[in-house]
Design a protein around this motif. Sequence first.
Motif, mmCIF file in Angstrom:
data_model
loop_
_atom_site.group_PDB
_atom_site.id
_atom_site.type_symbol
_atom_site.label_atom_id
_atom_site.label_comp_id
_atom_site.label_asym_id
_atom_site.label_seq_id
_atom_site.Cartn_x
_atom_site.Cartn_y
_atom_site.Cartn_z
ATOM 1 N N SER A 1 0.845 -1.191 0.000
ATOM 2 C CA SER A 1 0.000 0.000 0.000
ATOM 3 C C SER A 1 0.883 1.245 0.000
ATOM 4 O O SER A 1 2.052 1.181 -0.398
ATOM 5 C CB SER A 1 -0.928 -0.022 1.215
ATOM 6 O OG SER A 1 -1.922 0.976 1.109
ATOM 7 N N THR A 2 0.369 2.355 0.447
ATOM 8 C CA THR A 2 1.066 3.632 0.329
ATOM 9 C C THR A 2 2.461 3.615 0.934
ATOM 10 O O THR A 2 3.443 4.032 0.306
ATOM 11 C CB THR A 2 0.235 4.747 0.986
ATOM 12 O OG1 THR A 2 -1.054 4.802 0.357
ATOM 13 C CG2 THR A 2 0.927 6.098 0.834
ATOM 14 N N ALA B 1 -3.798 2.993 -3.747
ATOM 15 C CA ALA B 1 -2.411 3.405 -3.483
ATOM 16 C C ALA B 1 -1.536 3.175 -4.711
ATOM 17 O O ALA B 1 -0.621 3.972 -4.997
ATOM 18 C CB ALA B 1 -1.864 2.638 -2.283
ATOM 19 N N ASN C 1 -2.048 6.050 -7.191
ATOM 20 C CA ASN C 1 -1.351 7.262 -6.750
ATOM 21 C C ASN C 1 0.157 7.148 -6.976
ATOM 22 O O ASN C 1 0.820 8.115 -7.377
ATOM 23 C CB ASN C 1 -1.642 7.539 -5.280
ATOM 24 C CG ASN C 1 -3.088 7.935 -5.047
ATOM 25 O OD1 ASN C 1 -3.729 8.527 -5.933
ATOM 26 N ND2 ASN C 1 -3.624 7.618 -3.881
#
Length: 524
Positions: A211-212, A237, A240
């Motif tokens: 994830s991020t 995520a 992005n």
Amino acid sequence: MKVLIADAINEKGIENLKEYADVVVNTDISPEELLETIHEYEGIIVRSRTKVTREVIEKADNLKIIARAGVGVDNIDLDAATEKGIMVVNSPESTSITVAEHTMGLLLTLARKLSIADKSVKEGKWEKKKFMGVELRKKTLGVIGMGRIGSQVINRCKAFEMDTIAYDPYLPEGVAAQMGVELTDLESVLKRSDFITIHVPLTPETKHLISTDEFEMMKDTAFIANCARGGIIDEEALYNALVNNKIGGAALDVYEEEPPAENSKLFELDNIVLTPHIAASTKEAQRDAAIIVADEIIELINGSTPQNVLNMPRMDSNTYAELAPYVDLCEKLGSFISQAVNGKIKEIEIIYGGNLSEIENVEMLTRTVLKGVLNPILGSPVNAVNAQLVAKSRGIVVTEGRRDDGKGYDSLIKVTGKTENDKFSAEGTKLHDSKILKVNDYWVDVKPEGHMFIAKYEDVPGSIGKIGTKLGEHNVNIGVMQVGRDEKGGEAIMILTLDKEIPKDVIKEIQALDNVFDAVGLEL
């Protein structure tokens, strides 16, 4: 055995199975029809379309095996199958090469921008400078999950002269070392890798594993590919990270929602490669999956244990070959103890001696002992699949031990049953047949089969004669007699094999004899 093939599989698997079973092919069967007819079948083969839910399993009164022609079993309620004693098998070997090759295709596509270059040319463009790529050679491959597929990817990447590191908390370091792979933590894999590939199942622990924060750790030139399960990568995520150039690119064959929404933001990007969950879709893989699950059902029909049972312990073929001769003995010992001990069983202790003590995974035998213990005392059948679950639900504590000493035999198994007020043990081995060598620490030589009778008595003149006379009065003939004692005049044990089942009222009469402490009939 009657087997339903509920989803389309390769014809070769169907042909093989038809030699051993009554096969019904209905690849358009509806959920409603499946509920209505599942009781007719002892086996079912599915792929991903058919859902074998708890409701279906509850109606599957005759079902013995559910076979998934593939790897994932998200469409099968494993807990419900286990509770009902139904084996669930799959075909993990069938897709290993196929998925590994697809992963390599995605990595090469990312490295050389093949998909967008193809699109550009088909649009009439010639943009050579736009599609500058990178080599795999001398780059670091990070593998998350070194199972069958991850290992195959590693083998192929070595041919590309890549350095390899891996994260797998369940893999012994020695195994990784044998493959020439450095085993490390997830953070190191993310920070050091130029290419990352994921090969782990989707579990609560792996949900949004990437994830991020994880994308922040990665190189801004790194590529990541996922051919495992959707949901391991957090797609929001990922978007992005791609749109902000936090990483070099990504490739997905699996998605959090399948198919993805038509308006997925990922479709807007040219630094991502997307395929429609086809990593396992080759003719060879589908053929092999069908053959493997057909073979698993054939194994069951022939009285053997399938190799890819998901709700039983898995083991390699060598271990299985070592344990298989003791399966009959274990079931007989369990049944012997269950019928001989007085009272409600609270604990079963199993000790493996001699060569068996050196085998790491003997769970198959432990399950089989429990099957033998539970079947005489329960109304519904218990098998090796659900035996541990049933024992636990009945509050039976199971302990397992090992000892090097086989007491002169290659291998020895001792099973002890404990109740509130009693304790009974039997030790056996496998010679030409299953043999019980000791009962309650008395040496005997008994073949555990047929109609049997055990009596504990005082070792004084006339005790054996009185028991024999009582059996004769009721026309019960003795086939084989074994007696054991520790010392003259002490407690002794008699084990008989009879020509017919001994009636309960006869047992009560024997129990009432002078010098008889206890008596019980057994059926093995």
